[in-house]
Design an enzyme around this catalytic site. Structure first.
Site, mmCIF file in Angstrom:
data_model
loop_
_atom_site.group_PDB
_atom_site.id
_atom_site.type_symbol
_atom_site.label_atom_id
_atom_site.label_comp_id
_atom_site.label_asym_id
_atom_site.label_seq_id
_atom_site.Cartn_x
_atom_site.Cartn_y
_atom_site.Cartn_z
ATOM 1 N N GLU A 74 0.810 -1.222 0.000
ATOM 2 C CA GLU A 74 0.000 0.000 0.000
ATOM 3 C C GLU A 74 0.844 1.273 0.000
ATOM 4 O O GLU A 74 0.817 2.063 0.960
ATOM 5 C CB GLU A 74 -0.932 0.002 1.215
ATOM 6 C CG GLU A 74 -1.878 -1.175 1.236
ATOM 7 C CD GLU A 74 -2.923 -1.070 2.336
ATOM 8 O OE1 GLU A 74 -2.916 -0.094 3.092
ATOM 9 O OE2 GLU A 74 -3.753 -1.987 2.448
ATOM 10 N N GLU A 108 -5.164 -8.587 0.846
ATOM 11 C CA GLU A 108 -5.648 -8.460 2.228
ATOM 12 C C GLU A 108 -7.134 -8.161 2.157
ATOM 13 O O GLU A 108 -7.589 -7.448 1.262
ATOM 14 C CB GLU A 108 -5.014 -7.268 2.975
ATOM 15 C CG GLU A 108 -3.604 -7.464 3.439
ATOM 16 C CD GLU A 108 -3.059 -6.219 4.156
ATOM 17 O OE1 GLU A 108 -3.849 -5.475 4.771
ATOM 18 O OE2 GLU A 108 -1.849 -6.000 4.067
HETATM 19 C C1 BGC Z 1 -2.735 -2.716 6.138
HETATM 20 C C2 BGC Z 1 -2.557 -3.427 7.445
HETATM 21 C C3 BGC Z 1 -3.632 -2.977 8.421
HETATM 22 C C4 BGC Z 1 -4.978 -3.327 7.835
HETATM 23 C C5 BGC Z 1 -6.162 -3.019 8.725
HETATM 24 C C6 BGC Z 1 -4.155 -2.751 5.677
HETATM 25 O O1 BGC Z 1 -4.400 -1.715 4.832
HETATM 26 O O2 BGC Z 1 -1.881 -3.239 5.162
HETATM 27 O O3 BGC Z 1 -1.285 -3.160 7.921
HETATM 28 O O4 BGC Z 1 -3.481 -3.539 9.670
HETATM 29 O O5 BGC Z 1 -5.124 -2.579 6.662
HETATM 30 O O6 BGC Z 1 -6.247 -1.663 8.966
#
Ligand code: BGC
Length: 607
Positions: free
Chosen positions: A296, A510
């Site tokens: 990101e 993610e």
């Molecule tokens: C990030 C993580 C973060 C998660 C939840 C993602 O955008 O890569 O590091 O913990 O979001 O906020």
């Protein structure tokens, strides 16, 4: 709304605009801008809610004095490292420093009774039961070094910028640090065994640059203990049938590089990152198939102009320009690392992790909202993905808005290196929302760098413009300024990404949800009943199946954030994203309902 008032870190950057009065230049949408580096007293800030446009003000503390950039000598001796650590201060040592090998096999708890019908089916296995996932699909979970490892000063590691940031006044909501967090650094075998028991077949984790190069720099010594550690981690995962997926950078810049030259605000970072990448590629070549350079980048760079990171800029850079210099340097670092990856003949595939979404117009018949969506797509995703996937250059919309004095333009050579520097497309796809034009219109916003919505000139809306209903269930109040469960938008979202930045393979690198009020729950039976998160995962996966089968999206893996509760940046431990609960006193892990539901879903759909 307390979540709108959080001052540092990353998540709130996605949901609230924070303007320091001292500098009226707003940065990228969902980002923070601030005054120039300051060691003086506090500053008054205005916090603006996206959805309501209302502003509140309060006082922002300032960071502890940070030495002027370049004033710390490059002393690569142990005492030189201590000198860098002294910027952080005292750290808490972990309760133990060896890695226990799990002896008994992990037994999953007996399945919970059915939740209630999700949008699809009463049971995870009954969600589109005839749609099987393509062979080789990754049932993944994700973590990041700073958030889970702990052991921040063990085995030769240097400090990272987050080891420092977490100690700045009011930087973390609960004043916690990640000195210990999940102690995954020593408990990785237990964590891997618990993943394997669920049937997880891929773990996406990040390597801490400051463990490999404590000083970060290309001419500084390598820390062999750090290299050996990740080597063991990789081998152990494979031994349990879990594929290691490696990210080189998940926001934890070595603090020494920040002190030497201002970190990613300086072009010096490029060579240091490429050198670090080459060391890691060489060390683990053949044992890692899927690599990411950066997590990101937009979110990371956007924070650099704001508290507490606004202390250390490269010469000539200030809080307003810092994020854009970072965009430029980071992309060149990405291209350099991928060039090296290919020149070295490293096996496997490489890309970076995008965040955010394209979005849809808030008001169906507003042409300005349609235009706002294009701006959103360009500023949130295109700004990194156009150079890499489609044009080699910044999106035109971005160039029309941000002057070259803020955002450097690429040379022909840089564009050549960037274009095609990724083998697949990865998206951290937590949500997708509605996009509105600014109340005063796009043109007026674009021409006014002091406009709170400049430069993206659009806002994110969390509710339907006609009915006023939310798009989906809200996350924990600590995160509700940016996160709602919006599975109904996933198919459209993936289609848009695939159309605009086409590749042969996509990952949801993610996705995840902060169960409302989970950190306040005391009884284990209440904590493990994470029904909103479970519903989030099951509905997203149902949509993902349809994306693959009905829309032809080449999705080959999803990575749940996260396998354990962890240090959630500026929210600290006050919010939880884990599919396992972590007791931060005993470090014991407990499966939540969502973990079992994911397991059941994938066991029924993997082939
Ligand atoms: C990030 C993580 C973060 C998660 C939840 C993602 O955008 O890569 O590091 O913990 O979001 O906020």
């Amino acid at each position: 709304m307390p979540s709108m008032r959080r001052k540092c870190g990353l998540n709130h950057l996605r949901g609230a605009l924070v303007l320091l009065l001292a500098s009226t230049k707003a940065l990228a949408q969902t980002t923070t801008s601030s005054a120039t580096a300051s060691t003086a007293a506090s500053t008054t800030s205005i916090y603006i809610s996206y959805s309501t446009g209302t502003a509140t003000s309060e006082t922002t503390p300032t960071s502890a004095p940070f030495p002027p950039v370049g004033s710390i000598p490059r002393d690569y001796s142990p005492s030189g490292l201590e000198n860098i650590w002294s910027l952080v201060g005292t750290v808490t040592a972990p309760p133990f420093t060896t890695t226990p090998v799990p002896t008994a096999s992990v037994i999953l708890p007996s399945p919970p009774p059915p939740l209630y019908p999700t949008w699809y089916a009463p049971e995870p296995s009954a969600i589109f039961p005839n749609y099987k996932l393509p062979k080789g699909f990754k049932f993944g979970v994700a973590t990041a070094a700073y958030q889970v490892e702990g052991a921040v000063k063990n085995e030769g590691k240097g400090p990272s910028v987050w080891d420092w940031a977490s100690r700045q006044p009011d930087a973390i909501v609960d004043n916690s640090t990640a000195d210990i967090t999940d102690l995954h650094y020593f408990l990785y075998k237990e964590d891997a065994a618990r993943m394997a028991a669920l049937g997880v077949n891929a773990h996406s984790f990040s390597i801490s640059w400051a463990r490999i190069y404590p000083f970060g720099a290309a001419d500084s010594p390598v820390n062999q203990a750090g290299l050996s550690h990740y080597s063991d981690v990789i081998d152990y995962h494979w031994s349990l049938g879990i594929e290691p997926v490696v990210t080189l950078f998940h926001w934890d810049t070595p603090l020494a590089l920040v002190a030497y030259y201002g970190g990613f605000t300086s072009s010096q970072i490029v060579d240091d990152f490429v050198n670090y990448a080459k060391t890691v590629f060489q060390a683990y070549n053949g044992r890692v198939n899927t690599w990411y350079t950066f997590n990101e980048p937009r979110v990371y760079c956007s924070e650099l102009g704001g508290y507490p990171f606004n202390t250390s800029f490269a010469p000539g850079i200030n809080a307003s320009t810092a994020p854009y210099q970072c965009y430029y340097n980071l992309l060149n670092a990405h291209a350099g690392a991928v060039k090296a990856f290919r020149a070295m003949g490293i096996s496997g595939e490489i890309a970076f992790k995008n965040d955010d979404f394209v979005g849809q117009p808030w008001r169906a018949n507003s042409t300005e909202d349609v235009e706002a969506v294009e701006r959103h797509a360009a500023f949130q995703i295109g700004v990194f993905s156009n150079p890499v996937y489609t044009t080699g250059d910044w999106p035109e919309i971005v160039k029309e808005t941000i002057p070259e004095s803020y955002l450097p333009r690429f040379t022909e050579q840089q564009m050549q290196d960037l274009l095609g520097s990724a083998d697949f497309f990865a998206i951290d796809s937590y949500r997708s929302m509605l996009i509105a034009a600014p109340p005063n219109g796009i043109a007026s916003c674009m021409s006014n760098m002091s406009d709170p919505l400049w430069p993206a000139c659009n806002s994110i809306e969390f509710y339907d413009s006609n009915a006023g209903w939310a798009l989906g269930p809200s996350a924990d109040p600590q995160e509700d300024s940016w996160l709602e469960a919006t599975p109904q938008t996933l198919r459209y979202s993936l289609q848009q990404l695939h159309e605009r930045w086409p590749t042969n393979k996509m990952y949801i690198s993610e996705f995840g949800f902060a169960e409302p009020y989970e950190a306040e729950r005391k009884d284990m039976f209440r904590i493990t009943e994470d029904s909103t998160r479970t519903n989030y995962y099951m509905t997203y996966l149902g949509e993902a199946l349809q994306s693959i089968y009905e829309d032809g999206i080449p999705l080959m893996g999803t990575f749940s954030w996260s396998i354990v509760d962890n240090a959630e940046w500026s929210s600290g431990f006050s919010t939880r994203f884990g599919i396992q609960y972590v007791n931060y006193t005993t470090l014991e892990r407990t499966y939540k309902r969502s973990a079992l539901a994911l397991s059941e879903f994938f066991m029924a759909h993997l082939q």
